[in-house]
Design an enzyme around this catalytic site. Structure first.
Site: not given
Ligand code: ADP
Ligand code: ARG
Ligand code: MG
Length: 396
Positions: A264, A309, A353, A307
């Site tokens: 990330r 998403t 989250e 994911c």
């Protein structure tokens, strides 16, 4: 990417709420819930949790047409969504190839989550040219000059399985490749910094205290072994092996290793100037691309991510904004969540989250769609949405 002999999207697609026939296939997992018939469980979840996209779109006719080995693979992909009926997505790819091999399954979830109309083909445009629009929040209101901004992209190496299917040796081997790249990055005057590892025995290992400080500073990711979604998917496996973070000296360019995706890559700044934030990320990403093994990318799905998403631009661009009036002092996010949804934004608590809003009404807002939208469209959606939410706060 190779395609399987499955019905095309739409053919035999189950309607939400439609009855699903029973199936004898069992997923091999330590999770007891999966010892039951997973297909019957999906049928139940479809009724009890209509927002679980995996259950909403699972197509039994498609599943039955798959060979047993493919059925087992698909059951592993959806294991987290079955064990956690309250999932909003409910599926994680185990390998970049999964998106092509199970396109009829994934594409239905992708159209739904990313708001791509059913008759529009899935495709990912890229555009990092920030000169097209000035997006400085300080221009809306000087009070927004100290908002905290973060933009990250998910990236995965094409030569490794995705995190849910990695073993400990692969996690550590990937971290070692990343650490070599960071050693070179550290010599770059614009991105110089250090690599901090939480792998036991790593030459870059940091103390537990330093890890906690970095988590509290919103720089480092939380203990993944507490995440029930990631646990069932295998993504948090072998924790904390193969995990760490690169941070630049000025603390505004960071790279996570071994979280939900291999990498990330992010920029974090205060001040409201989204153009500067995005330029910083793009510059760092470009340098890193030259130092790391090739990323898994697709013309259709964009950046491959665990994911669905996070496909596409792979980007979540967020602001930490204080909205005390519209959130009733952080106690009621319903009004802001509804308004944000209408603007294509998602609201999270300030701890990331699944966290709650702070007492001062501090929330995390970010555009929900990441696939089918370019990096610049995401920046503009965040800017326009933030301006509207700020106007709501002022008027409240
Ligand atoms: P993601 O999944 O995009 O990486 P998470 O919701 O998991 O984001 O949050 C990761 C961390 O980043 C958390 O500590 C969260 O508080 C922090 N964070 C997210 N957005 C911001 C922001 N705009 N400013 C400061 N910290 C942020
Ligand atoms: N698997 C979880 C769910 O379906 C998380 C989905 C989105 N968030 C994420 N971090 N990938 O609810
Ligand atoms: Mg996250």
């Amino acid at each position: 990417m190779q395609r399987c002999n499955a019905p095309s999207r739409g053919e035999g697609r189950a309607r939400p709420g439609a009855a699903v026939p029973r199936c004898r296939v069992m997923i091999r997992t330590k999770d007891k819930t999966m010892k039951q018939d997973p297909i019957a469980q999906i049928a139940q979840i479809r009724q009890s949790h209509p927002n679980n996209l995996m259950a909403r779109h699972f197509d039994m006719a498609y599943f039955r047409a798959l060979e047993p080995a493919l059925q087992q693979r698909l059951l592993k992909i959806i294991a987290s969504g079955i064990a956690n009926p309250d999932s909003s997505m409910g599926a994680y790819a185990m390998d970049a190839q999964d998106y092509a091999d199970f396109a009829p399954f994934f594409d239905a979830l992708i159209h739904d989550f990313h708001g791509i109309p059913d008759d529009t083909p899935i495709a990912q445009p890229h555009d990092w040219n920030t000169t097209q629009a000035a997006c400085d929040l300080g221009g809306i209101d000087p009070a927004l000059k100290d908002v905290s901004m973060r933009v990250r992209v998910a990236r995965n190496a094409a030569s490794f399985p995705l995190p849910g299917a990695m073993n400990r040796d692969q996690r550590v081997a990937f971290e070692s490749l990343a650490a070599d790249a960071f050693a070179k990055l550290a010599e770059n005057p614009a991105f110089g910094g250090e690599y901090l590892s939480i792998t036991p025995g790593s030459p870059h290992e940091i103390s537990a205290d330093e890890y906690d400080r970095r988590v509290a500073a919103h720089q480092m990711f939380k203990d993944m072994s507490n995440d029930r979604f990631l646990n069932v998917a295998g993504i948090s496996g072998d924790w904390p092996y193969g995990r760490g973070m690169y941070v630049s000296e000025d603390q505004d360019f960071l790279v996570w290793v071994g979280e939900e995706d291999h990498l990330r890559i992010m920029a974090m700044q205060k001040g409201g100037n989204l153009n500067a934030l995005f330029d910083r990320l793009h510059a760092g990403l470009t340098v890193l691309e030259g130092l790391l093994p090739e990323f898994a990318m697709s013309g259709k799905y964009g950046a491959i991510a665990s994911c669905p998403t996070n496909l596409g631009a792979g980007m979540r661009a967020s602001l930490h904004m204080k909205l005390p009036k519209v959130t009733q002092g952080g106690t009621d996010l319903s009004a802001i969540t509804d308004a944000a949804k209408g603007l294509g934004l998602a609201v999270r608590g300030a701890g990331g989250e699944h966290s709650d809003a702070g007492a001062d009404g501090l929330v995390d807002i970010s555009p929900s769609a990441r696939l089918g939208v370019s990096e610049m469209q995401i920046m503009r959606r965040l800017y326009d949405g933030a301006a509207k939410l700020w106007a709501m706060e002022k008027a409240a």
